[in-house]
Write a protein that holds these residues in place. Structure first.
Motif, PDB file in Angstrom:
ATOM      1  N   ALA A   6     -12.005  15.246  34.455  1.00 46.49           N
ATOM      2  CA  ALA A   6     -13.510  15.407  35.031  1.00 46.49           C
ATOM      3  C   ALA A   6     -13.633  14.248  36.009  1.00 46.49           C
ATOM      4  CB  ALA A   6     -14.310  15.026  33.832  1.00 46.49           C
ATOM      5  N   VAL A   7     -12.967  13.026  35.771  1.00 49.30           N
ATOM      6  CA  VAL A   7     -13.376  12.028  36.529  1.00 49.30           C
ATOM      7  C   VAL A   7     -12.676  12.368  38.102  1.00 49.30           C
ATOM      8  CG1 VAL A   7     -12.751   9.433  37.173  1.00 49.30           C
ATOM      9  CG2 VAL A   7     -13.564  10.108  34.731  1.00 49.30           C
ATOM     10  N   GLU A   8     -11.529  12.688  37.907  1.00 51.46           N
ATOM     11  CA  GLU A   8     -10.909  13.168  39.222  1.00 51.46           C
ATOM     12  C   GLU A   8     -11.784  14.165  39.880  1.00 51.46           C
ATOM     13  OE1 GLU A   8      -6.757  15.120  41.147  1.00 51.46           O
ATOM     14  OE2 GLU A   8      -6.841  14.499  39.170  1.00 51.46           O
ATOM     15  N   ALA A   9     -12.540  14.977  39.352  1.00 52.28           N
ATOM     16  CA  ALA A   9     -13.079  16.377  39.851  1.00 52.28           C
ATOM     17  C   ALA A   9     -14.303  15.754  40.537  1.00 52.28           C
ATOM     18  CB  ALA A   9     -13.410  17.341  38.805  1.00 52.28           C
ATOM     19  N   VAL A  10     -14.860  14.871  39.704  1.00 50.79           N
ATOM     20  CA  VAL A  10     -16.248  14.148  40.320  1.00 50.79           C
ATOM     21  C   VAL A  10     -15.722  13.460  41.619  1.00 50.79           C
ATOM     22  CG1 VAL A  10     -18.356  12.620  39.812  1.00 50.79           C
ATOM     23  CG2 VAL A  10     -17.498  14.353  38.184  1.00 50.79           C
ATOM     24  N   SER A  11     -14.724  12.599  41.569  1.00 46.55           N
ATOM     25  CA  SER A  11     -14.086  11.935  42.728  1.00 46.55           C
ATOM     26  C   SER A  11     -14.022  12.670  43.898  1.00 46.55           C
ATOM     27  CB  SER A  11     -13.052  11.204  42.312  1.00 46.55           C
ATOM     28  OG  SER A  11     -13.483  10.117  41.307  1.00 46.55           O
ATOM     29  N   VAL A  12     -13.243  13.752  43.666  1.00 42.87           N
ATOM     30  CA  VAL A  12     -13.111  14.793  44.823  1.00 42.87           C
ATOM     31  C   VAL A  12     -14.491  15.277  45.217  1.00 42.87           C
ATOM     32  CG1 VAL A  12     -12.141  17.186  45.330  1.00 42.87           C
ATOM     33  CG2 VAL A  12     -10.713  15.617  44.050  1.00 42.87           C
ATOM     34  N   GLU A  13     -15.471  15.519  44.657  1.00 42.74           N
ATOM     35  CA  GLU A  13     -16.761  16.003  45.040  1.00 42.74           C
ATOM     36  C   GLU A  13     -17.285  14.866  45.849  1.00 42.74           C
ATOM     37  OE1 GLU A  13     -21.245  16.991  43.273  1.00 42.74           O
ATOM     38  OE2 GLU A  13     -19.468  16.754  41.601  1.00 42.74           O
ATOM     39  N   TYR A  14     -17.434  13.660  45.290  1.00 42.51           N
ATOM     40  CA  TYR A  14     -17.603  12.462  46.095  1.00 42.51           C
ATOM     41  C   TYR A  14     -17.178  12.568  47.203  1.00 42.51           C
ATOM     42  CZ  TYR A  14     -18.616   7.485  47.282  1.00 42.51           C
ATOM     43  OH  TYR A  14     -18.924   6.556  48.218  1.00 42.51           O
ATOM     44  N   THR A  15     -15.983  12.669  47.539  1.00 43.45           N
ATOM     45  CA  THR A  15     -15.190  12.438  48.951  1.00 43.45           C
ATOM     46  C   THR A  15     -15.614  13.733  49.749  1.00 43.45           C
ATOM     47  OG1 THR A  15     -13.122  11.540  47.844  1.00 43.45           O
ATOM     48  CG2 THR A  15     -12.947  12.351  49.820  1.00 43.45           C
ATOM     49  N   ARG A  16     -15.798  14.837  49.287  1.00 40.28           N
ATOM     50  CA  ARG A  16     -16.208  16.188  50.166  1.00 40.28           C
ATOM     51  C   ARG A  16     -17.736  15.809  50.689  1.00 40.28           C
ATOM     52  NH1 ARG A  16     -16.598  22.294  48.086  1.00 40.28           N
ATOM     53  NH2 ARG A  16     -16.655  23.328  50.104  1.00 40.28           N
ATOM     54  N   LEU A  26     -21.916   4.733  46.322  1.00 43.59           N
ATOM     55  CA  LEU A  26     -21.100   3.820  47.030  1.00 43.59           C
ATOM     56  C   LEU A  26     -19.654   3.861  46.822  1.00 43.59           C
ATOM     57  CD1 LEU A  26     -23.512   0.730  47.236  1.00 43.59           C
ATOM     58  CD2 LEU A  26     -22.694   1.854  49.305  1.00 43.59           C
ATOM     59  N   LYS A  27     -19.272   4.297  45.793  1.00 48.00           N
ATOM     60  CA  LYS A  27     -17.725   4.442  45.366  1.00 48.00           C
ATOM     61  C   LYS A  27     -17.493   5.661  44.568  1.00 48.00           C
ATOM     62  CE  LYS A  27     -16.350  -0.414  45.481  1.00 48.00           C
ATOM     63  NZ  LYS A  27     -15.619  -1.656  44.650  1.00 48.00           N
ATOM     64  N   PRO A  28     -16.410   6.320  44.647  1.00 46.85           N
ATOM     65  CA  PRO A  28     -15.935   7.394  43.745  1.00 46.85           C
ATOM     66  C   PRO A  28     -16.030   6.833  42.466  1.00 46.85           C
ATOM     67  CG  PRO A  28     -14.167   6.762  45.213  1.00 46.85           C
ATOM     68  CD  PRO A  28     -15.405   5.904  45.663  1.00 46.85           C
ATOM     69  N   MET A  29     -15.819   7.829  41.396  1.00 43.84           N
ATOM     70  CA  MET A  29     -15.833   7.382  40.135  1.00 43.84           C
ATOM     71  C   MET A  29     -14.463   6.788  39.772  1.00 43.84           C
ATOM     72  SD  MET A  29     -17.094   9.598  36.673  1.00 43.84           S
ATOM     73  CE  MET A  29     -18.650   9.816  37.415  1.00 43.84           C
ATOM     74  N   THR A  30     -13.252   7.288  40.300  1.00 47.90           N
ATOM     75  CA  THR A  30     -12.111   6.726  40.383  1.00 47.90           C
ATOM     76  C   THR A  30     -11.855   5.104  40.480  1.00 47.90           C
ATOM     77  OG1 THR A  30     -11.499   7.390  42.400  1.00 47.90           O
ATOM     78  CG2 THR A  30     -10.597   8.687  40.560  1.00 47.90           C
ATOM     79  N   GLN A  31     -12.998   4.587  41.079  1.00 43.71           N
ATOM     80  CA  GLN A  31     -13.233   3.387  41.544  1.00 43.71           C
ATOM     81  C   GLN A  31     -14.168   2.356  40.624  1.00 43.71           C
ATOM     82  OE1 GLN A  31     -13.239   2.479  45.593  1.00 43.71           O
ATOM     83  NE2 GLN A  31     -11.722   4.176  46.255  1.00 43.71           N
ATOM     84  N   THR A  32     -14.783   3.199  39.780  1.00 45.26           N
ATOM     85  CA  THR A  32     -16.113   2.565  39.169  1.00 45.26           C
ATOM     86  C   THR A  32     -15.699   3.243  37.660  1.00 45.26           C
ATOM     87  OG1 THR A  32     -17.350   4.294  39.546  1.00 45.26           O
ATOM     88  CG2 THR A  32     -17.402   2.617  41.154  1.00 45.26           C
ATOM     89  N   GLN A  33     -16.955   2.685  36.861  1.00 43.56           N
ATOM     90  CA  GLN A  33     -16.665   3.058  35.297  1.00 43.56           C
ATOM     91  C   GLN A  33     -17.095   4.698  35.280  1.00 43.56           C
ATOM     92  OE1 GLN A  33     -19.545   0.634  33.627  1.00 43.56           O
ATOM     93  NE2 GLN A  33     -18.222  -1.093  33.134  1.00 43.56           N
TER      94      GLN A  33
END
Length: 203
Positions: free
Chosen positions: A73-83, A24-31
């Motif tokens: 790593a957090v940013e990379a996973v968040s970019v993956e989430y957005t894509r 529901l949310k990218p990792m930049t907005q969660t734990q």
């Protein structure tokens, strides 16, 4: 549920809720606990090989991401989430059930209304900043998590939970996973949704 004598429903509920919130949310907005291999080591497999294998895959995936990305790593996973789930221009792996029913490209349909009724009947009210439709995979998992929590507290709901799994998340998870793996086959969300599938199959 088929493994009712083995599952600790409260821990099972917690795992479903973790995956649901992660969708529901990218990792930049969660734990960022999902990037800690020790987190995955701590999870139970409930005596199910499929769940154990999926947890091991998550553990090895986050270890690799950590080595490759380090502090990013957090940013990379968040970019993956957005894509995958946001876009632009549109999500590569739409997270709404309606998108996998027939040929519609509209994110609001019969499954949305069904989920809205399920939530209402359980006394739940959807409140999310992103104004997601109710048939979002993350919301379906949070609903199932609540059903399983109530099972764990002795309030029944076993049959309702089993019926819901078959009719809703399990009915479209393969198509959803195919979309994810078409874009990011070795990514964080591929292994996460593989774990989700293993948990649903055990339900």
């Amino acid at each position: 549920m088929s493994i009712v004598t083995q599952i600790d429903y409260l821990r099972y509920s917690d795992m479903l809720a973790f995956i649901g919130n992660s969708l529901l949310k990218p990792m930049t907005q969660t734990q960022s606990v999902g990037l800690d291999p020790l987190f995955w080591k701590s999870l139970p497999d409930f005596g199910e090989d499929g769940i154990g294998e999926a947890i091991s895959l998550c553990e090895s995936t986050v270890e690799r991401i950590g080595k490759e990305r380090g502090k990013g790593a957090v940013e990379a996973v968040s970019v993956e989430y957005t894509r995958l789930f946001v876009g632009p221009p549109s999500p590569a792996a739409p997270p709404w059930e309606t998108m996998y029913r027939g040929s519609t490209n509209v994110g609001f349909g019969e499954a949305t209304f069904e989920m809205r009724n399920y939530l209402h009947d359980l006394g739940l009210e959807l409140s999310n900043e992103n104004r997601q439709y109710e048939d979002h995979m993350g919301i379906e998992l949070l609903y199932l998590s609540e059903l399983c929590r109530r099972v764990g507290e002795g309030d029944g709901y076993e049959e309702q939970a089993r019926s819901f799994v078959v009719k809703h998340p399990l009915s479209w998870i393969d198509a959803f996973l195919d979309r994810i793996e078409g874009i990011s086959p070795q990514g964080y969300f591929s292994c996460l949704v593989r774990l989700e599938k293993a948990l649903l199959l055990a339900c």
